[in-house]
Design an enzyme around this catalytic site. Sequence first.
Site, PDB file in Angstrom:
ATOM      1  N   CYS A  43       0.828  -1.211   0.000  1.00 35.01           N
ATOM      2  CA  CYS A  43       0.000   0.000   0.000  1.00 35.01           C
ATOM      3  C   CYS A  43       0.860   1.257   0.000  1.00 35.01           C
ATOM      4  CB  CYS A  43      -0.923   0.012   1.215  1.00 35.01           C
ATOM      5  SG  CYS A  43      -2.099  -1.354   1.271  1.00 35.01           S
ATOM      6  N   ARG A 118      -8.111  -4.327  -2.734  1.00 35.62           N
ATOM      7  CA  ARG A 118      -7.664  -3.217  -3.576  1.00 35.62           C
ATOM      8  C   ARG A 118      -8.693  -2.943  -4.672  1.00 35.62           C
ATOM      9  NH1 ARG A 118      -2.552  -2.566  -1.766  1.00 35.62           N
ATOM     10  NH2 ARG A 118      -1.571  -4.466  -0.970  1.00 35.62           N
TER      11      ARG A 118
END
Length: 202
Positions: A43, A118
């Site tokens: 991330c 995601r």
Amino acid sequence: MVKIGSKAPEFTANTTKGPIALSQFRGKWVLFFAHPADFTPVCTTEFIQFAKRHKEFKDLDCEVIGLSVDSIYSHIEWLRHMEESAKVKFDFPVVADPDKVVANLYDLINPELGLTVRGVFFIDPEGILRFAMYYPIPFGRNIDEILRSLKALQTVDKYGVACPVDWQPGQDVIVPPPQTIDEADKRAKAGAERWYLTRKKI
């Protein structure tokens, strides 16, 4: 479940830029994306790139909104750390969703881990969900592909065409297929690749 072509679920939420409502971005494209958790390695690489390339989305009249189920304080500390270490600036809001209200609206929760997957969504200026893609937690997104998808959507809307496989801006597009046999014959006689497949430049 969110569906392409349907109205994007409305939400109001607290973010790193203060409270926002999705509806306030009406009239612009919106890239809405979720990440699993703050202070995680994949991330972090993604967010640094989103920050570096934010202007490319802005230049396409597209607002960017991030989200995870972390708290606002976690978001603030993580973004500040990346700004300091990677020398970037986060000019887009990141939604804090610890109660998972927004994440559930967009089917973003991995039930086994309790984390957001995601997810990537494009919402058009009319508030319609036009694109949805979900990446698994272990690997990062391709921002070039996300930008290409936005450009393809905008091209489709502007010219009333379709985009072929691996299309890039500047390449030929596809004309909608004929709806009558007479038009199909006309396309074939005009030298179309196939009567149902005609390309053109824009």
